[in-house]
Scaffold this motif. Sequence first.
Motif, PDB file in Angstrom:
ATOM      1  N   SER A 142      45.572  56.369  32.321  1.00  0.00           N
ATOM      2  CA  SER A 142      46.089  55.539  33.415  1.00  0.00           C
ATOM      3  C   SER A 142      44.953  54.899  34.223  1.00  0.00           C
ATOM      4  O   SER A 142      45.173  53.909  34.933  1.00  0.00           O
ATOM      5  N   GLY A 160      49.983  60.962  44.439  1.00  0.00           N
ATOM      6  CA  GLY A 160      50.312  61.370  43.070  1.00  0.00           C
ATOM      7  C   GLY A 160      49.051  61.308  42.236  1.00  0.00           C
ATOM      8  O   GLY A 160      49.019  60.716  41.166  1.00  0.00           O
ATOM      9  N   ALA A 161      47.998  61.937  42.735  1.00  0.00           N
ATOM     10  CA  ALA A 161      46.654  61.717  42.171  1.00  0.00           C
ATOM     11  C   ALA A 161      46.361  62.523  40.914  1.00  0.00           C
ATOM     12  O   ALA A 161      45.456  62.179  40.160  1.00  0.00           O
ATOM     13  N   ALA A 162      47.092  63.614  40.664  1.00  0.00           N
ATOM     14  CA  ALA A 162      46.753  64.485  39.513  1.00  0.00           C
ATOM     15  C   ALA A 162      47.038  63.779  38.179  1.00  0.00           C
ATOM     16  O   ALA A 162      48.022  63.047  38.088  1.00  0.00           O
ATOM     17  N   PRO A 163      46.209  63.932  37.166  1.00  0.00           N
ATOM     18  CA  PRO A 163      45.022  64.794  37.148  1.00  0.00           C
ATOM     19  C   PRO A 163      43.799  64.208  37.859  1.00  0.00           C
ATOM     20  O   PRO A 163      42.835  64.922  38.083  1.00  0.00           O
ATOM     21  N   GLY A 164      43.805  62.891  38.179  1.00  0.00           N
ATOM     22  CA  GLY A 164      42.704  62.391  39.010  1.00  0.00           C
ATOM     23  C   GLY A 164      42.008  61.135  38.518  1.00  0.00           C
ATOM     24  O   GLY A 164      40.972  60.756  39.061  1.00  0.00           O
ATOM     25  N   ALA A 165      42.588  60.464  37.506  1.00  0.00           N
ATOM     26  CA  ALA A 165      41.891  59.294  36.948  1.00  0.00           C
ATOM     27  C   ALA A 165      41.812  58.132  37.956  1.00  0.00           C
ATOM     28  O   ALA A 165      40.768  57.485  38.076  1.00  0.00           O
ATOM     29  N   TRP A 166      42.916  57.880  38.676  1.00  0.00           N
ATOM     30  CA  TRP A 166      42.866  56.785  39.662  1.00  0.00           C
ATOM     31  C   TRP A 166      41.859  57.124  40.761  1.00  0.00           C
ATOM     32  O   TRP A 166      41.124  56.254  41.236  1.00  0.00           O
ATOM     33  N   ASP A 222      48.661  65.359  45.790  1.00  0.00           N
ATOM     34  CA  ASP A 222      49.657  65.567  44.722  1.00  0.00           C
ATOM     35  C   ASP A 222      50.430  66.851  44.995  1.00  0.00           C
ATOM     36  O   ASP A 222      49.914  67.770  45.635  1.00  0.00           O
ATOM     37  N   ILE A 223      51.642  66.859  44.473  1.00  0.00           N
ATOM     38  CA  ILE A 223      52.478  68.063  44.589  1.00  0.00           C
ATOM     39  C   ILE A 223      51.926  69.163  43.668  1.00  0.00           C
ATOM     40  O   ILE A 223      52.185  70.336  43.866  1.00  0.00           O
ATOM     41  N   LEU A 224      51.136  68.760  42.677  1.00  0.00           N
ATOM     42  CA  LEU A 224      50.485  69.710  41.765  1.00  0.00           C
ATOM     43  C   LEU A 224      49.043  69.941  42.208  1.00  0.00           C
ATOM     44  O   LEU A 224      48.553  69.276  43.122  1.00  0.00           O
ATOM     45  N   ASP A 284      53.582  67.504  49.148  1.00  0.00           N
ATOM     46  CA  ASP A 284      54.675  66.610  48.747  1.00  0.00           C
ATOM     47  C   ASP A 284      54.653  65.386  49.662  1.00  0.00           C
ATOM     48  O   ASP A 284      54.703  65.523  50.886  1.00  0.00           O
ATOM     49  N   ILE A 285      54.597  64.200  49.066  1.00  0.00           N
ATOM     50  CA  ILE A 285      54.466  62.981  49.867  1.00  0.00           C
ATOM     51  C   ILE A 285      55.704  62.729  50.738  1.00  0.00           C
ATOM     52  O   ILE A 285      55.623  62.030  51.747  1.00  0.00           O
ATOM     53  N   ASP A 323      50.666  56.089  42.115  1.00  0.00           N
ATOM     54  CA  ASP A 323      51.055  56.093  40.702  1.00  0.00           C
ATOM     55  C   ASP A 323      52.021  57.262  40.499  1.00  0.00           C
ATOM     56  O   ASP A 323      52.163  57.790  39.410  1.00  0.00           O
ATOM     57  N   ALA A 341      55.174  59.724  40.018  1.00  0.00           N
ATOM     58  CA  ALA A 341      56.384  59.703  39.190  1.00  0.00           C
ATOM     59  C   ALA A 341      57.028  61.076  39.291  1.00  0.00           C
ATOM     60  O   ALA A 341      56.324  62.081  39.230  1.00  0.00           O
ATOM     61  N   MET A 351      60.553  58.138  46.630  1.00  0.00           N
ATOM     62  CA  MET A 351      59.147  58.507  46.819  1.00  0.00           C
ATOM     63  C   MET A 351      58.327  57.300  47.285  1.00  0.00           C
ATOM     64  O   MET A 351      57.449  57.418  48.152  1.00  0.00           O
TER      65      MET A 351
HETATM   66  C1  LIG Z   1      51.600  59.585  36.378  1.00  0.00           C
HETATM   67  S1  LIG Z   1      50.990  60.949  37.272  1.00  0.00           S
HETATM   68  C2  LIG Z   1      49.655  60.223  38.172  1.00  0.00           C
HETATM   69  C3  LIG Z   1      48.429  60.020  37.352  1.00  0.00           C
HETATM   70  C4  LIG Z   1      47.235  59.665  38.227  1.00  0.00           C
HETATM   71  N1  LIG Z   1      47.390  58.347  38.827  1.00  0.00           N
HETATM   72  C5  LIG Z   1      45.948  59.664  37.442  1.00  0.00           C
HETATM   73  O1  LIG Z   1      45.446  58.574  37.173  1.00  0.00           O
HETATM   74  O2  LIG Z   1      45.441  60.731  37.116  1.00  0.00           O
HETATM   75  C6  LIG Z   1      52.217  61.116  38.540  1.00  0.00           C
HETATM   76  C7  LIG Z   1      51.916  62.200  39.553  1.00  0.00           C
HETATM   77  O3  LIG Z   1      52.857  62.123  40.637  1.00  0.00           O
HETATM   78  C8  LIG Z   1      52.949  63.433  41.175  1.00  0.00           C
HETATM   79  N2  LIG Z   1      54.097  63.580  42.072  1.00  0.00           N
HETATM   80  C9  LIG Z   1      55.403  63.617  41.731  1.00  0.00           C
HETATM   81  N3  LIG Z   1      56.168  63.818  42.815  1.00  0.00           N
HETATM   82  C10 LIG Z   1      55.324  63.907  43.882  1.00  0.00           C
HETATM   83  C11 LIG Z   1      55.524  64.105  45.276  1.00  0.00           C
HETATM   84  N4  LIG Z   1      56.759  64.247  45.804  1.00  0.00           N
HETATM   85  N5  LIG Z   1      54.444  64.146  46.082  1.00  0.00           N
HETATM   86  C12 LIG Z   1      53.201  64.003  45.554  1.00  0.00           C
HETATM   87  N6  LIG Z   1      52.954  63.816  44.245  1.00  0.00           N
HETATM   88  C13 LIG Z   1      53.997  63.763  43.413  1.00  0.00           C
HETATM   89  C14 LIG Z   1      53.062  64.284  39.921  1.00  0.00           C
HETATM   90  O4  LIG Z   1      52.793  65.632  40.199  1.00  0.00           O
HETATM   91  C15 LIG Z   1      52.049  63.620  38.990  1.00  0.00           C
HETATM   92  O5  LIG Z   1      50.815  64.269  39.049  1.00  0.00           O
END
Ligand SMILES: C[S@@+](CC[C@H](N)C(=O)[O-])C[C@H]1O[C@@H](n2cnc3c(N)ncnc32)[C@H](O)[C@@H]1O
Length: 241
Positions: free
Chosen positions: A57, A81-87, A113-115, A130-131, A155, A157, A174
């Motif tokens: 991504s 929604g930063a995990a795993p962190g590429a953006w 990120d929620i993770l 959680d955002i 980003d 989802a 979201m």
């Molecule tokens: C497509 S991934 C993002 C990839 C990220 N942009 C990267 O480049 O590594 C979507 C992320 O949204 C996070 N997410 C989903 N619901 C969320 C929430 N309510 N609050 C924060 N993060 C959330 C997920 O845990 C997931 O890590």
Amino acid sequence: MMWKRIQKSFIHVSAVCLKKTPLHMKGKRAADQRWLVRQLNDPFVKAAHAQHYRCRSAFKLIEIDDKYRLLKPGLSVIDCGAAPGAWSQVAVQRVNSTGESVDLPKGSVIGIDILRISPLDGAQLLSDHDITEPSTHMALERLLPEARADVILSDMAPNASGLRELDHERLVTMCLSVLDLADKVLRPGGSLICKYWDGALAHKLQQRLSSMFQDVRTVKPRASRKESAELFFLARMFKIR
Ligand SMILES: C[S@@+](CC[C@H](N)C(=O)[O-])C[C@H]1O[C@@H](n2cnc3c(N)ncnc32)[C@H](O)[C@@H]1O
């Protein structure tokens, strides 16, 4: 060479697994194998691997930012929604650019990120947040320099349920939380990139964005798979409110 060898052994192992799988499991196994083959043949997966990005991504943000130049040295960025962190990796590279000039200002990147997000040099990370929670917005405000951001990225989802309309609505909810955050912390003139899945509520999201920003458009970078309903709103010039 090494990549080709990895590719071959993955395909071999998954083909063997598929043969030994009971009939009722074969649908899922076949889908998993299709996913694996697609990953192995995907040029963005290969490029991410070669350039040490945490996932493919990264190239979506790189393409958007190469065209619209939102991430500049010295700016302050929130990555939702930063995990795993590429953006966040891309954002850190661009706001903390170490190019020719040593005098360029250093920016700030906060990923949430929620993770759990693995540590990343140059970024502050809010894992397990959680955002949609007001407490997350408060935590972000506390971390931001002068409680203000220049760019907000999302980003995000939700976990896909497979029900297209439901997933669309959950992602729109979201995105609306991201817009609430923008209302609190975005600097006048600031920008926002926000992923959404196309559907019935997209125009509502666009209307709200248009009330907040002078320029709102939809973008679909090449790294975003054609078959995916994924699109991005790019909103620029946050209005003084
Ligand atoms: C497509 S991934 C993002 C990839 C990220 N942009 C990267 O480049 O590594 C979507 C992320 O949204 C996070 N997410 C989903 N619901 C969320 C929430 N309510 N609050 C924060 N993060 C959330 C997920 O845990 C997931 O890590």
